[in-house]
Structures are given as structure tokens and as C-alpha cells.
Design a protein around this motif. Structure first.
Motif, PDB file in Angstrom:
ATOM      1  N   ALA A  57       0.812  -1.222   0.000  1.00 58.15           N
ATOM      2  CA  ALA A  57       0.000   0.000   0.000  1.00 58.15           C
ATOM      3  C   ALA A  57       0.844   1.270   0.000  1.00 58.15           C
ATOM      4  O   ALA A  57       0.344   2.346   0.335  1.00 58.15           O
ATOM      5  CB  ALA A  57      -0.970   0.016   1.186  1.00 58.15           C
ATOM      6  N   ALA A  58       2.103   1.161  -0.402  1.00 61.10           N
ATOM      7  CA  ALA A  58       2.976   2.338  -0.424  1.00 61.10           C
ATOM      8  C   ALA A  58       2.843   3.146  -1.710  1.00 61.10           C
ATOM      9  O   ALA A  58       3.455   4.205  -1.823  1.00 61.10           O
ATOM     10  CB  ALA A  58       4.431   1.928  -0.212  1.00 61.10           C
ATOM     11  N   GLY A  59       2.092   2.646  -2.693  1.00 61.38           N
ATOM     12  CA  GLY A  59       1.844   3.446  -3.890  1.00 61.38           C
ATOM     13  C   GLY A  59       2.652   3.067  -5.114  1.00 61.38           C
ATOM     14  O   GLY A  59       2.713   3.844  -6.068  1.00 61.38           O
ATOM     15  N   LYS A  60       3.238   1.889  -5.115  1.00 60.03           N
ATOM     16  CA  LYS A  60       4.035   1.459  -6.270  1.00 60.03           C
ATOM     17  C   LYS A  60       3.189   1.399  -7.540  1.00 60.03           C
ATOM     18  O   LYS A  60       3.583   1.894  -8.597  1.00 60.03           O
ATOM     19  CB  LYS A  60       4.649   0.088  -6.004  1.00 60.03           C
ATOM     20  N   GLY A  61       2.010   0.778  -7.435  1.00 55.85           N
ATOM     21  CA  GLY A  61       1.142   0.636  -8.600  1.00 55.85           C
ATOM     22  C   GLY A  61       0.678   1.968  -9.158  1.00 55.85           C
ATOM     23  O   GLY A  61       0.555   2.135 -10.379  1.00 55.85           O
ATOM     24  N   GLY A  62       0.432   2.934  -8.285  1.00 59.13           N
ATOM     25  CA  GLY A  62      -0.006   4.251  -8.732  1.00 59.13           C
ATOM     26  C   GLY A  62       1.061   4.962  -9.541  1.00 59.13           C
ATOM     27  O   GLY A  62       0.765   5.636 -10.537  1.00 59.13           O
ATOM     28  N   VAL A  63       2.311   4.816  -9.131  1.00 63.13           N
ATOM     29  CA  VAL A  63       3.409   5.434  -9.883  1.00 63.13           C
ATOM     30  C   VAL A  63       3.568   4.755 -11.235  1.00 63.13           C
ATOM     31  O   VAL A  63       3.720   5.418 -12.272  1.00 63.13           O
ATOM     32  CB  VAL A  63       4.721   5.367  -9.083  1.00 63.13           C
ATOM     33  N   ILE A  64       3.538   3.423 -11.248  1.00 63.38           N
ATOM     34  CA  ILE A  64       3.673   2.686 -12.507  1.00 63.38           C
ATOM     35  C   ILE A  64       2.567   3.083 -13.474  1.00 63.38           C
ATOM     36  O   ILE A  64       2.808   3.272 -14.674  1.00 63.38           O
ATOM     37  CB  ILE A  64       3.663   1.170 -12.242  1.00 63.38           C
ATOM     38  N   LYS A  65       1.348   3.243 -12.963  1.00 61.86           N
ATOM     39  CA  LYS A  65       0.228   3.637 -13.818  1.00 61.86           C
ATOM     40  C   LYS A  65       0.483   4.990 -14.465  1.00 61.86           C
ATOM     41  O   LYS A  65       0.223   5.179 -15.664  1.00 61.86           O
ATOM     42  CB  LYS A  65      -1.057   3.679 -12.993  1.00 61.86           C
ATOM     43  N   ARG A  66       0.985   5.957 -13.678  1.00 66.92           N
ATOM     44  CA  ARG A  66       1.242   7.301 -14.237  1.00 66.92           C
ATOM     45  C   ARG A  66       2.413   7.299 -15.208  1.00 66.92           C
ATOM     46  O   ARG A  66       2.440   8.084 -16.145  1.00 66.92           O
ATOM     47  CB  ARG A  66       1.486   8.304 -13.117  1.00 66.92           C
ATOM     48  N   ILE A  67       3.367   6.412 -14.999  1.00 66.58           N
ATOM     49  CA  ILE A  67       4.482   6.316 -15.942  1.00 66.58           C
ATOM     50  C   ILE A  67       4.008   5.791 -17.285  1.00 66.58           C
ATOM     51  O   ILE A  67       4.425   6.268 -18.343  1.00 66.58           O
ATOM     52  CB  ILE A  67       5.589   5.402 -15.372  1.00 66.58           C
ATOM     53  N   THR A  68       3.100   4.828 -17.268  1.00 65.65           N
ATOM     54  CA  THR A  68       2.748   4.107 -18.496  1.00 65.65           C
ATOM     55  C   THR A  68       1.520   4.634 -19.225  1.00 65.65           C
ATOM     56  O   THR A  68       1.282   4.232 -20.364  1.00 65.65           O
ATOM     57  CB  THR A  68       2.511   2.623 -18.175  1.00 65.65           C
ATOM     58  N   THR A 166      -2.126   1.963   7.409  1.00 62.46           N
ATOM     59  CA  THR A 166      -3.387   1.536   8.015  1.00 62.46           C
ATOM     60  C   THR A 166      -4.564   2.245   7.356  1.00 62.46           C
ATOM     61  O   THR A 166      -5.589   1.618   7.040  1.00 62.46           O
ATOM     62  CB  THR A 166      -3.384   1.828   9.529  1.00 62.46           C
ATOM     63  N   ARG A 167      -4.436   3.548   7.135  1.00 65.68           N
ATOM     64  CA  ARG A 167      -5.525   4.304   6.507  1.00 65.68           C
ATOM     65  C   ARG A 167      -5.828   3.765   5.117  1.00 65.68           C
ATOM     66  O   ARG A 167      -6.991   3.612   4.736  1.00 65.68           O
ATOM     67  CB  ARG A 167      -5.150   5.784   6.425  1.00 65.68           C
ATOM     68  N   ARG A 168      -4.795   3.449   4.344  1.00 67.11           N
ATOM     69  CA  ARG A 168      -5.003   2.953   2.985  1.00 67.11           C
ATOM     70  C   ARG A 168      -5.622   1.559   2.984  1.00 67.11           C
ATOM     71  O   ARG A 168      -6.475   1.252   2.143  1.00 67.11           O
ATOM     72  CB  ARG A 168      -3.673   2.963   2.221  1.00 67.11           C
ATOM     73  N   PHE A 169      -5.196   0.705   3.908  1.00 62.51           N
ATOM     74  CA  PHE A 169      -5.810  -0.620   3.994  1.00 62.51           C
ATOM     75  C   PHE A 169      -7.288  -0.510   4.367  1.00 62.51           C
ATOM     76  O   PHE A 169      -8.149  -1.206   3.811  1.00 62.51           O
ATOM     77  CB  PHE A 169      -5.078  -1.484   5.019  1.00 62.51           C
ATOM     78  N   GLU A 170      -7.599   0.370   5.324  1.00 58.47           N
ATOM     79  CA  GLU A 170      -8.997   0.551   5.719  1.00 58.47           C
ATOM     80  C   GLU A 170      -9.822   1.099   4.568  1.00 58.47           C
ATOM     81  O   GLU A 170     -10.988   0.729   4.386  1.00 58.47           O
ATOM     82  CB  GLU A 170      -9.066   1.477   6.939  1.00 58.47           C
ATOM     83  N   ASP A 171      -9.215   1.974   3.761  1.00 58.35           N
ATOM     84  CA  ASP A 171      -9.883   2.514   2.583  1.00 58.35           C
ATOM     85  C   ASP A 171     -10.177   1.405   1.572  1.00 58.35           C
ATOM     86  O   ASP A 171     -11.237   1.377   0.950  1.00 58.35           O
ATOM     87  CB  ASP A 171      -9.014   3.597   1.952  1.00 58.35           C
ATOM     88  N   ARG A 172      -9.249   0.471   1.413  1.00 53.93           N
ATOM     89  CA  ARG A 172      -9.475  -0.652   0.512  1.00 53.93           C
ATOM     90  C   ARG A 172     -10.616  -1.539   0.993  1.00 53.93           C
ATOM     91  O   ARG A 172     -11.394  -2.066   0.194  1.00 53.93           O
ATOM     92  CB  ARG A 172      -8.192  -1.495   0.383  1.00 53.93           C
ATOM     93  N   ARG A 174     -13.232  -0.563   2.698  1.00 55.22           N
ATOM     94  CA  ARG A 174     -14.516   0.134   2.554  1.00 55.22           C
ATOM     95  C   ARG A 174     -14.914   0.359   1.098  1.00 55.22           C
ATOM     96  O   ARG A 174     -16.105   0.404   0.781  1.00 55.22           O
ATOM     97  CB  ARG A 174     -14.444   1.499   3.252  1.00 55.22           C
ATOM     98  N   ASP A 175     -13.950   0.522   0.206  1.00 59.95           N
ATOM     99  CA  ASP A 175     -14.233   0.939  -1.161  1.00 59.95           C
ATOM    100  C   ASP A 175     -14.346  -0.282  -2.082  1.00 59.95           C
ATOM    101  O   ASP A 175     -13.367  -1.008  -2.268  1.00 59.95           O
ATOM    102  CB  ASP A 175     -13.107   1.856  -1.654  1.00 59.95           C
ATOM    103  N   PRO A 176     -15.537  -0.530  -2.665  1.00 60.71           N
ATOM    104  CA  PRO A 176     -15.695  -1.702  -3.543  1.00 60.71           C
ATOM    105  C   PRO A 176     -14.801  -1.658  -4.777  1.00 60.71           C
ATOM    106  O   PRO A 176     -14.549  -2.689  -5.388  1.00 60.71           O
ATOM    107  CB  PRO A 176     -17.179  -1.662  -3.922  1.00 60.71           C
ATOM    108  N   ARG A 177     -14.306  -0.475  -5.154  1.00 62.27           N
ATOM    109  CA  ARG A 177     -13.403  -0.368  -6.295  1.00 62.27           C
ATOM    110  C   ARG A 177     -11.988  -0.804  -5.948  1.00 62.27           C
ATOM    111  O   ARG A 177     -11.166  -1.060  -6.844  1.00 62.27           O
ATOM    112  CB  ARG A 177     -13.357   1.074  -6.810  1.00 62.27           C
ATOM    113  N   LYS A 181      -7.610  -5.089  -4.309  1.00 58.33           N
ATOM    114  CA  LYS A 181      -6.203  -4.816  -4.043  1.00 58.33           C
ATOM    115  C   LYS A 181      -5.756  -5.333  -2.673  1.00 58.33           C
ATOM    116  O   LYS A 181      -4.570  -5.272  -2.340  1.00 58.33           O
ATOM    117  CB  LYS A 181      -5.938  -3.306  -4.117  1.00 58.33           C
ATOM    118  N   LEU A 182      -6.716  -5.825  -1.879  1.00 65.10           N
ATOM    119  CA  LEU A 182      -6.399  -6.278  -0.519  1.00 65.10           C
ATOM    120  C   LEU A 182      -6.291  -7.798  -0.508  1.00 65.10           C
ATOM    121  O   LEU A 182      -7.272  -8.499  -0.742  1.00 65.10           O
ATOM    122  CB  LEU A 182      -7.490  -5.808   0.446  1.00 65.10           C
ATOM    123  N   SER A 183      -5.108  -8.307  -0.239  1.00 61.88           N
ATOM    124  CA  SER A 183      -4.865  -9.751  -0.233  1.00 61.88           C
ATOM    125  C   SER A 183      -4.532 -10.230   1.177  1.00 61.88           C
ATOM    126  O   SER A 183      -4.215  -9.426   2.060  1.00 61.88           O
ATOM    127  CB  SER A 183      -3.696 -10.077  -1.171  1.00 61.88           C
TER     128      SER A 183
END
Length: 272
Positions: A57-68, A166-172, A174-177, A181-183
Motif C-alpha cells: 500500500a505504499a503506492g508502487k502501482g499508482g506510480v507505474i500507472k502514471r508512468i505508463t 493503516t488508513r489505505r488498507f482501511e480505505d481498501r 470500505r471501497d468496492p473499487r 487490491k487487498l490480499s
């Protein structure tokens, strides 16, 4: 309403959250530079591997998405391998990663990499102590050999605070979208924070070399983390702007008697 603030990991002061407009403007500029990099790669035939490791949940996927998102997937190839199957378990360690290395004119973005052995495999007991120690002692030589052979390797570690993770995991949750991402491994990584911290520290001690260093991305602020990482990535590659012929849009051809057919097209519903 008070503006939200983030702690600056470098100086301990509070930083206001980066405004969306400023973020989007700078992201667009950096993505334009990534396109220049793409054109240079095609001309130079350089080969680049970028590793994205870090806390869950540190944001690796978000950076890769913006790069590509503004470049060709045939040049910027994302490699996100699943857990090894039965056949892959019999391979030499690292073999399945090498199979995904770039050819000339390509850049491979590894969303997790051979460093799984130093992280999740070590913490969760998926490898033996002997396999783990052998990995830590051999990987610097492995990477140095690849670099000597003409492959550029850039390694990023994304670090996030306990509170923000913790905040990002809790967001995952709650958010059906985001629930996909939560394994179970994410839940374990939250529980075993300090086990992962010890594994990270040992990995850095063994593999943060002058030839192949780790670059740490502070990622509590996602917008700043994305911009900082992309900017740093561009600075690591000696690309130049390539000369391009001026593009002129040609006139359309004459219809020469063509008439649109009276065909019952199956149009999708106009719901929006």
C-alpha cells in the motif's frame, strides 16, 4: 476548511497537500518527457530495468500507472508476475524474471521483483535460511554482471508510515473499487510490520551498493511521491530529444461514389 497537511520526512516539518491542479500540470509535463524518453529508447536501443519494491500500500502501482498511461506498452513493459507455479518452482531462482528482461529499445517496469526473496519469502517462511542467505550474497554480483553487460538497473523502495498504511488498507476494505487490491499477504504485512522492517534493513545492508543502489521514495503523500519518482527516473537515464520530421495531416481521399450503407448497426445504449 483547513488544508490537509503531510509530514515532510526530510525535515520533519508539515507540508500542505499538493494542489490537484499543480499536480496534474507537473504530471503532464513529466509524461511529455517520458514520451521523449520513449523515442530516444527506440533510437538508442538502450535497455532499462526499473524495480519497484516497498511496503504494501505504499503506492508502487499508482506510480507505474502514471508512468505508463501516455506511452506505448510495447516500449514501457510492466512485469507483475504472480506467485510461481509448480514448473517455475523448479527453475533456477530468478530465471522467470530474466525471461522478462527488455530487449534493445525497451524499459521493463517490475512491480515486485527477485527481491521477493528478501521480503515476503523471508518473512512468511517461503524460503529456507540457506536460500535467503545465498540470495543476499549473490544478488549484488548478479546485478553488477547485468550492468556490465549493458543493462541499466534502477531500484526504488517505497516507504510509507504505519498510520498511512493503516488508513489505505482501511480505505481498501470500505471501497468496492479497491477491495481487489487487498490480499491475505497485505493483512499479514500490516500485522508483521516489524518483521518486514527487519527484512528491509537486512536487504539494504546487503544489496544497496554503489553499482546498484536503492533509491527511497517517501510516499505518504501520493501526489508528491509520483512526481518525485518520475522526475528522478528521468534524471537517471541519459536520454536526449530526438529529431522528428514535421507531421502534416494528409487530405482525405475522394469518395469515388462510396455511399454509407443502410445497415442495422448494433449501437450501444446512450445512457450518458
Amino acid at each position: 476548511m483547513a488544508k490537509s497537511k503531510k509530514k515532510d520526512a526530510e525535515n520533519g516539518q508539515q507540508k500542505e497537500k499538493l494542489p490537484r491542479k499543480q499536480y496534474e500540470q507537473e504530471l503532464a509535463r513529466l509524461q511529455g518527457e517520458l514520451v521523449k524518453l520513449q523515442l530516444w529508447l527506440a533510437e538508442s536501443k538502450a535497455k532499462v530495468v526499473v524495480l519497484f519494491e516497498g511496503r504494501d500500500a505504499a503506492g508502487k502501482g499508482g506510480v507505474i500507472k502514471r508512468i505508463t498511461e501516455r506511452v506505448s506498452p510495447r516500449v514501457f513493459r510492466v512485469v507483475a508476475l504472480p506467485a510461481p507455479g509448480e514448473r517455475e518452482k523448479t527453475m533456477i531462482f530468478g530465471q522467470r524474471y530474466v525471461e522478462n528482461f527488455p530487449a534493445g529499445g525497451e524499459i521493463a517496469l517490475f512491480d515486485r521483483s527477485w527481491y521477493n526473496r528478501a521480503g515476503v519469502e523471508r518473512v512468511m517462511g517461503f524460503c529456507t535460511d540457506e536460500q535467503y542467505e545465498r540470495f543476499l550474497s549473490s544478488v549484488p554480483k548478479f546485478e553488477a554482471s547485468l550492468i556490465a553487460g549493458g543493462l541499466q538497473i534502477i531500484k526504488y523502495w517505497f516507504e510509507v508510515s504505519q498510520e498511512e498504511q493503516t488508513r489505505r488498507f482501511e480505505d481498501r476494505i470500505r471501497d468496492p473499487r479497491k477491495i481487489w487490491k487487498l490480499s491475505p499477504m497485505d493483512l499479514e504485512s500490516h500485522h508483521r510490520w516489524y518483521d518486514y522492517s527487519r527484512a528491509r534493513d537486512r536487504m539494504f545492508q546487503a544489496t544497496d551498493t554503489e553499482v546498484s543502489p536503492w533509491h527511497v521514495v517517501q510516499s505518504d503523500d501520493k501526489r508528491r511521491a509520483r512526481l518525485n519518482c518520475i522526475s528522478h527516473l528521468l534524471a537517471q537515464i541519459p536520454y536526449e530529444e530526438t529529431r522528428r520530421e514535421k507531421v502534416v495531416l494528409p487530405d482525405r481521399q475522394k469518395p469515388k461514389g462510396y455511399v454509407e450503407p443502410d445497415y442495422p448497426w448494433r449501437h450501444i445504449p446512450q445512457r450518458y
